[in-house]
Write an enzyme that holds these catalytic residues in place. Sequence first.
Site: not given
Ligand SMILES: N[C@@H](CCC(=O)N[C@@H](CS)C(=O)NCC(=O)O)C(=O)O
Length: 219
Positions: A12
């Site tokens: 990530s």
């Molecule tokens: N704006 C957030 C974005 C976080 C994000 O989208 N994380 C992703 C991993 S890259 C996630 O947790 N995805 C799991 C999901 O959406 O189910 C940040 O900067 O922390």
Amino acid sequence: MSKLVLYGVDISPPVRACLLTLRALNLSYEYIEVDLFSFEHRTEEFHKKNPQQTVPVLDDNGTFIWDSHAICCYLVDKYGKNDELYPKDVLKRALVNQRLYFDASALFMPLRNISVPYFYHNVTEVPQEKLNNVKEGYKHLENFLGDNKYVNGDIMTIADFCCAATASSLPAVLKMDPVEFPKIAAWLGRLEKLPYYEEVNNVGVRKYIEMLKDKFTYV
Ligand SMILES: N[C@@H](CCC(=O)N[C@@H](CS)C(=O)NCC(=O)O)C(=O)O
């Protein structure tokens, strides 16, 4: 000093931005891997930590902070020996914030909008428009860098960590042409000299690119 725990996964980009910040500040922390593919982040237990159910999440002695940008700002404000990575001066801070919000909205979201449908629903046909948004992100970043060493000038800040963690991952969906984007290439090369960058960023980048390589058809 309170105990810091970061929940994340190394593919990530936002998680890697936080790891870069933790390492730059020389902080000790525990890193807990969250298995997104087993939907570990969708459990009730994780929901209590972050109702948005995304990683990264920082646990600072029982207080949970999420969104990588908020985490990076907090870490420097609370634990930085100085404010170099996130200046206290109102104007300088506003300019760093601008790049942080750029990463959150215009650089990372176009990538997420392609990768998440693939990871969770195996969507491999991607509208060209989504790819154009990635290209727009590259173009803005190239333009912002101009003749500067870093995204906000001559001094490296957390905005570099956030933008670089994303930009180095974008080739998973669109190759970064160093001829078209020489400033981005030189800037990433500069960051690669950080002693912890390979371990906390590039290892995850390679895994991420491998997972998405040749998966998409753009229509
Ligand atoms: N704006 C957030 C974005 C976080 C994000 O989208 N994380 C992703 C991993 S890259 C996630 O947790 N995805 C799991 C999901 O959406 O189910 C940040 O900067 O922390």
